[in-house]
Design a protein around this motif. Structure first.
Motif, short mmCIF file in Angstrom:
data_model
loop_
_atom_site.label_atom_id
_atom_site.label_comp_id
_atom_site.label_asym_id
_atom_site.label_seq_id
_atom_site.Cartn_x
_atom_site.Cartn_y
_atom_site.Cartn_z
N ILE A 75 3.67 9.68 -10.04
CA ILE A 75 2.79 10.18 -11.13
C ILE A 75 1.76 11.98 -11.20
CG2 ILE A 75 0.60 9.21 -12.87
CD1 ILE A 75 1.61 6.41 -12.08
N HIS A 76 1.14 11.24 -9.96
CA HIS A 76 0.99 12.76 -10.20
C HIS A 76 1.52 14.25 -9.90
CE1 HIS A 76 -2.91 16.09 -8.94
NE2 HIS A 76 -2.30 16.53 -7.56
N ARG A 77 2.53 14.30 -9.54
CA ARG A 77 3.71 15.00 -9.07
C ARG A 77 4.21 15.27 -10.11
NH1 ARG A 77 9.31 15.95 -5.20
NH2 ARG A 77 9.32 17.86 -5.41
N ASN A 78 4.00 14.33 -11.50
CA ASN A 78 4.84 14.69 -12.35
C ASN A 78 3.56 15.06 -14.28
OD1 ASN A 78 7.42 13.58 -12.45
ND2 ASN A 78 7.02 11.60 -13.17
N LEU A 79 2.40 15.02 -13.07
CA LEU A 79 1.89 15.88 -13.74
C LEU A 79 0.68 15.16 -15.13
CD1 LEU A 79 2.39 19.34 -13.72
CD2 LEU A 79 0.75 18.65 -12.62
N LEU A 80 1.28 13.93 -14.81
CA LEU A 80 0.83 12.66 -15.61
C LEU A 80 -0.88 11.95 -15.42
CD1 LEU A 80 3.89 11.02 -16.21
CD2 LEU A 80 2.59 12.28 -18.45
N PRO A 81 -1.93 11.94 -16.30
CA PRO A 81 -2.95 11.00 -15.38
C PRO A 81 -2.46 9.86 -14.81
CG PRO A 81 -2.94 11.12 -17.81
CD PRO A 81 -1.76 11.66 -17.76
N ILE A 82 -3.27 9.61 -13.48
CA ILE A 82 -2.78 8.48 -13.13
C ILE A 82 -4.20 7.11 -13.62
CG2 ILE A 82 -3.37 7.37 -10.43
CD1 ILE A 82 -2.92 10.16 -9.39
N PRO A 83 -3.46 6.28 -14.07
CA PRO A 83 -4.43 5.02 -14.11
C PRO A 83 -6.10 4.41 -13.54
CG PRO A 83 -2.00 4.71 -14.62
CD PRO A 83 -2.45 5.51 -13.56
N LEU A 133 0.77 -1.34 -0.07
CA LEU A 133 0.17 -0.03 -0.05
C LEU A 133 0.68 1.52 0.10
CD1 LEU A 133 -2.90 0.93 0.03
CD2 LEU A 133 -2.85 1.28 2.68
N PHE A 134 1.72 1.17 1.19
CA PHE A 134 2.83 2.43 0.70
C PHE A 134 3.43 2.95 -0.65
CE2 PHE A 134 3.57 1.89 5.53
CZ PHE A 134 3.28 2.74 5.69
N GLY A 135 4.24 1.35 -0.91
CA GLY A 135 4.59 1.28 -2.50
C GLY A 135 3.36 2.37 -3.51
N LEU A 136 2.34 1.43 -3.65
CA LEU A 136 1.27 1.78 -4.58
C LEU A 136 0.67 3.93 -4.61
CD1 LEU A 136 -1.45 -0.81 -4.50
CD2 LEU A 136 0.02 0.25 -6.73
N THR A 137 0.85 4.09 -2.84
CA THR A 137 0.29 5.59 -2.83
C THR A 137 1.65 6.14 -3.26
OG1 THR A 137 1.41 5.19 -0.12
CG2 THR A 137 -1.07 5.39 -0.91
N PHE A 138 3.07 5.59 -3.09
CA PHE A 138 4.01 6.99 -3.26
C PHE A 138 4.20 6.79 -4.85
CE2 PHE A 138 6.72 5.76 1.15
CZ PHE A 138 5.82 7.22 1.41
N TYR A 139 4.10 5.92 -6.04
CA TYR A 139 3.69 5.89 -6.89
C TYR A 139 2.75 6.33 -8.15
CZ TYR A 139 3.87 4.10 -11.83
OH TYR A 139 4.22 3.37 -13.09
N ILE A 140 1.63 6.05 -7.02
CA ILE A 140 0.64 7.42 -7.43
C ILE A 140 1.41 8.86 -6.89
CG2 ILE A 140 -1.48 7.88 -6.67
CD1 ILE A 140 -2.58 5.33 -6.33
N GLY A 141 1.64 9.20 -6.24
CA GLY A 141 2.16 10.62 -5.54
C GLY A 141 3.09 10.76 -6.59
#
Length: 94
Positions: A58-66, A48-56
């Motif tokens: 992606i979001h920081r690079n202004l890409l759409p989150i799948p 869960l930590f890995g997923l949330t950091f990965y989503i963060g």
């Protein structure tokens, strides 16, 4: 003044270490350290930590989150809640 802070920090680390050993001894006596439920819950928390950091990331690079990442996070949270309930049922004193 800095040496007082350094001494206090090392005393704090020693105190935390002693408490950790006591908690580990209590959990080992109840058999919780060897529980596969406990290991699975800890592994899923890391996922869960890995997923949330990965989503963060992606979001920081202004890409759409799948959307499949959000589904994975939701499924992980549901499984963690079920495992938490199972651990509470197995070890009611915790």
């Amino acid at each position: 003044m800095a040496w007082i802070i350094a001494i206090a920090f090392f005393v704090f680390l020693f105190w935390i270490g002693r408490r950790a050993r006591e908690k580990t001894a209590e959990r080992a006596a109840s058999g919780q350290l060897q529980s596969p439920l406990h290991k699975a819950a800890n592994g899923l928390v890391l996922v869960l930590f890995g997923l949330t950091f990965y989503i963060g990331y992606i979001h920081r690079n202004l890409l759409p989150i799948p959307s499949y990442l959000w589904v994975a996070v939701a499924a992980n949270v549901v499984v963690l809640l079920i495992l938490r309930r199972a651990l509470k049922w197995r070890y009611p004193c915790i």
